[in-house]
Design a protein around this motif. Structure first.
Motif, PDB file in Angstrom:
ATOM      1  N   GLU A   1      -3.652  -6.414  -8.434  1.00 35.58           N
ATOM      2  CA  GLU A   1      -4.016  -7.557  -8.651  1.00 35.58           C
ATOM      3  C   GLU A   1      -3.808  -8.034 -10.157  1.00 35.58           C
ATOM      4  N   ILE A   2      -3.668  -7.472 -10.992  1.00 30.84           N
ATOM      5  CA  ILE A   2      -3.191  -7.931 -12.521  1.00 30.84           C
ATOM      6  C   ILE A   2      -1.759  -8.023 -12.621  1.00 30.84           C
ATOM      7  N   PHE A   3      -1.153  -6.769 -12.532  1.00 30.84           N
ATOM      8  CA  PHE A   3       0.185  -6.661 -12.676  1.00 30.84           C
ATOM      9  C   PHE A   3       1.336  -7.082 -11.777  1.00 30.84           C
ATOM     10  N   TYR A   4       0.943  -6.590 -10.711  1.00 33.67           N
ATOM     11  CA  TYR A   4       2.008  -6.977  -9.612  1.00 33.67           C
ATOM     12  C   TYR A   4       1.772  -8.228  -9.004  1.00 33.67           C
ATOM     13  N   ASN A   5       0.832  -8.850  -8.890  1.00 32.93           N
ATOM     14  CA  ASN A   5       0.852 -10.205  -8.376  1.00 32.93           C
ATOM     15  C   ASN A   5       1.001 -11.327  -9.481  1.00 32.93           C
ATOM     16  N   LEU A   6       0.807 -11.130 -10.671  1.00 35.51           N
ATOM     17  CA  LEU A   6       0.967 -11.871 -11.924  1.00 35.51           C
ATOM     18  C   LEU A   6       2.531 -11.767 -12.205  1.00 35.51           C
ATOM     19  N   ILE A   7       2.940 -10.640 -12.610  1.00 38.12           N
ATOM     20  CA  ILE A   7       4.210 -10.312 -13.122  1.00 38.12           C
ATOM     21  C   ILE A   7       5.522 -10.474 -12.013  1.00 38.12           C
ATOM     22  N   ARG A   8       5.197  -9.892 -11.151  1.00 31.49           N
ATOM     23  CA  ARG A   8       6.330 -10.124 -10.303  1.00 31.49           C
ATOM     24  C   ARG A   8       6.004 -11.147  -9.233  1.00 31.49           C
TER      25      ARG A   8
END
Length: 52
Positions: free
Chosen positions: A45-52
C-alpha cells in the motif's frame, strides 16, 4: 489464458511476488503471522502503489 501450458497468465503475479521477496521479506524473521501480514500490507500500500 488459464489453459494448461499457457504460462503468460501468471507472469505479472510471479514478477510481483519475486520483487516482494527481494525487496521486503528476504532475511527477515517475523515474530508472528500478523506482523508479517502487516509488513507486506504496508509494503504494497505504501511503497509499491506510490513509488511504482
Amino acid at each position: 489464458m488459464s489453459r494448461h501450458g499457457n504460462y503468460q497468465d501468471n507472469a505479472v503475479t510471479e514478477s510481483f511476488i519475486s520483487a516482494l521477496k527481494k525487496e521486503q521479506i528476504k532475511r527477515r524473521i517475523y515474530p508472528d503471522r500478523e506482523a508479517a501480514r502487516s509488513d507486506v500490507f504496508d509494503h504494497i500500500e505504501i511503497f509499491y502503489n506510490l513509488i511504482r
